[in-house]
Scaffold this active site. Structure first.
Site, PDB file in Angstrom:
ATOM      1  N   PRO A   2      15.775  25.829  31.424  1.00  0.00           N
ATOM      2  CA  PRO A   2      16.857  26.391  30.618  1.00  0.00           C
ATOM      3  C   PRO A   2      18.221  26.017  31.194  1.00  0.00           C
ATOM      4  O   PRO A   2      18.440  26.093  32.406  1.00  0.00           O
ATOM      5  CB  PRO A   2      16.605  27.902  30.709  1.00  0.00           C
ATOM      6  CG  PRO A   2      15.153  28.029  31.027  1.00  0.00           C
ATOM      7  CD  PRO A   2      14.822  26.849  31.878  1.00  0.00           C
ATOM      8  N   GLU A   3      19.123  25.597  30.316  1.00  0.00           N
ATOM      9  CA  GLU A   3      20.470  25.232  30.730  1.00  0.00           C
ATOM     10  C   GLU A   3      21.436  26.270  30.163  1.00  0.00           C
ATOM     11  O   GLU A   3      21.018  27.322  29.680  1.00  0.00           O
ATOM     12  CB  GLU A   3      20.768  23.806  30.268  1.00  0.00           C
ATOM     13  CG  GLU A   3      19.749  22.800  30.815  1.00  0.00           C
ATOM     14  CD  GLU A   3      19.950  21.375  30.328  1.00  0.00           C
ATOM     15  OE1 GLU A   3      21.090  21.004  29.997  1.00  0.00           O
ATOM     16  OE2 GLU A   3      18.957  20.619  30.279  1.00  0.00           O
ATOM     17  N   LYS A  61      23.673  28.532  34.832  1.00  0.00           N
ATOM     18  CA  LYS A  61      22.302  28.886  34.482  1.00  0.00           C
ATOM     19  C   LYS A  61      21.865  30.213  35.101  1.00  0.00           C
ATOM     20  O   LYS A  61      20.718  30.618  34.936  1.00  0.00           O
ATOM     21  CB  LYS A  61      21.347  27.782  34.954  1.00  0.00           C
ATOM     22  CG  LYS A  61      21.708  26.385  34.459  1.00  0.00           C
ATOM     23  CD  LYS A  61      20.822  25.343  35.104  1.00  0.00           C
ATOM     24  CE  LYS A  61      21.276  23.923  34.767  1.00  0.00           C
ATOM     25  NZ  LYS A  61      20.417  22.904  35.408  1.00  0.00           N
ATOM     26  N   ARG A 366      13.237  11.779  37.129  1.00  0.00           N
ATOM     27  CA  ARG A 366      13.112  12.251  35.751  1.00  0.00           C
ATOM     28  C   ARG A 366      13.506  11.106  34.845  1.00  0.00           C
ATOM     29  O   ARG A 366      13.307   9.953  35.182  1.00  0.00           O
ATOM     30  CB  ARG A 366      13.961  13.508  35.531  1.00  0.00           C
ATOM     31  CG  ARG A 366      15.431  13.362  35.850  1.00  0.00           C
ATOM     32  CD  ARG A 366      16.193  14.667  35.707  1.00  0.00           C
ATOM     33  NE  ARG A 366      16.463  15.301  36.978  1.00  0.00           N
ATOM     34  CZ  ARG A 366      17.137  16.422  37.105  1.00  0.00           C
ATOM     35  NH1 ARG A 366      17.591  17.055  36.040  1.00  0.00           N
ATOM     36  NH2 ARG A 366      17.365  16.945  38.288  1.00  0.00           N
TER      37      ARG A 366
END
Length: 383
Positions: A2-3, A61, A366
């Site tokens: 979650p950002e 966050k 990533r």
């Protein structure tokens, strides 16, 4: 993970229920959710029960709930506390400690005391200290990779729930009766998220610590507004924060020779931006993720900040980005910004701007997504 948009959606959903509410009871079902809490589950539950919640606040966050004193006239932390000096009350084995241990070399052995006097005993940390209003505290929540905070009444228990808080809202129903209690479930499938009680520190710049929603206007001078949990104090402000300093960000970026995406992901420079919104913002600004930050003109960095804010606001309007059931709001509903993504996860699809297929490339263990035409790779540096 979650950002900013996802965490803000959760914060805004919790705000009406928790602001001014009282924590009735706390149930820790999995102590792995307390990895950032300094103490066992019993300490966590004891220090929260009976406390009031002043607000729901977010920076980047991270989310926290400033805590007030108990509302029942007693300190929730010292119920039936034993006097460590009274042999009839003291727990002989607090928290599993042994009754006696060998003394370190050089310490004096205990000696008989005169009749009627109490022997001196080493001072031990109080396992359940009373609330100290002079040292404000907050309940800090970090969602990690898959954390959720669900809100409801009489709902089936969620899978992977780790902590449950029973909360009494301060509001009343149409007949003037107190609202019934609600449950806050901290749910985390992968157990990278956490909750913790943490001490509050003054903000370095003296400005409000983060976004608190409606209470920012209703009570801008609240004492907790300009304090921040110790665990969050190293996190920079996010671009939607009114106190965010564009010039400071630009100066910090221009001192770094690393690629601009690395700068966007550095929570010590700017917070709230993760892989998804970094890719979307860089596409909007027509910047390759590996462009050296120290070679970008100030005007380009200002444009990038404008695009970051535009992307974050659009994501907020859509309730965040959901690719699976691991991110939902407090009512268990998914966000819809994934339907408007230009490049993230869109490899092979045409660029919305020029039609060139989007590519996916390795980046820091990533992936990064970009348009090869709109975001050309930087020239190789000559050494």
């Amino acid at each position: 993970m979650p950002e900013l948009p996802e965490v803000e959606v959760v914060r805004a959903g919790l705000e009406p229920a928790v602001t001014g509410a009282t924590i009735l009871s706390v149930h820790v079902l999995d102590e792995r959710a307390l990895t950032r809490h300094d103490g066992p589950a019993e300490d966590f539950a004891h220090r929260l029960t009976g406390r009031t919640v002043s607000a729901a606040v977010r920076r980047g966050k991270f989310m926290w709930f400033p805590l007030g004193p108990a509302t029942n006239g007693t300190q929730p932390h010292d119920l039936q506390q034993a006097d460590p000096h009274d042999p009839q009350q003291a727990d002989p084995h607090p928290h599993g400690t042994r009754p006696s241990v060998p003394q370190p070399h050089g310490t004096r052995p205990s000696v008989p005391q005169p009749h009627g006097t109490r022997p001196s005993v080493p001072q031990q940390a109080d396992p359940h200290p009373a609330v100290d209003d002079a040292r404000p505290e907050a309940l800090v929540a970090h969602l990690g990779m898959s954390g959720q905070i669900l809100l409801g009444r009489d709902r089936p228990a969620a899978r992977h729930r780790r902590i449950v808080l029973d909360v009494q809202p301060r509001g009343t129903d149409r007949d003037g009766a107190p609202e019934p209690p609600v449950q806050l479930e901290f749910v985390d499938q992968r157990t990278f998220g956490s909750m913790a009680i943490d001490r509050m520190l003054p903000t370095v710049d003296g400005a409000p610590a983060g976004s608190a929603g409606a209470i920012d206007v209703a009570d801008p001078d609240a004492a907790w507004r300009r304090t921040i949990p110790f665990q969050v104090s190293h996190i920079a402000r996010d671009p939607l924060d009114p106190a965010f300093d564009d010039d400071r960000f630009i100066a910090a970026a221009r001192k770094r020779s690393s690629g601009i995406k690395r700068v966007l992901l550095d929570q010590g420079v700017v917070s709230g931006i993760g892989n998804i919104y970094a890719d979307e913002s860089l596409w909007a600004a027509r910047l390759h993720f590996d462009r050296p930050a120290d070679r970008l003109p100030r005007a380009t960095l200002r444009l990038l900040l404008d695009e970051v804010r535009a992307v974050l606001r659009r994501a907020l309007d859509d309730g965040g980005t959901s690719f699976d059931a691991q991110y939902v709001n407090v009512n268990g509903q998914s966000g819809y910004f994934s339907q408007r993504l230009a490049v993230y996860g869109q490899q092979g699809k045409p660029c919305p701007r020029c039609g060139t297929p989007i590519v996916r490339e390795a980046f820091m263990n990533r992936s990064s997504h970009r348009c090869p035409v709109c975001q050309p790779a930087p020239r190789v540096r000559l050494r």
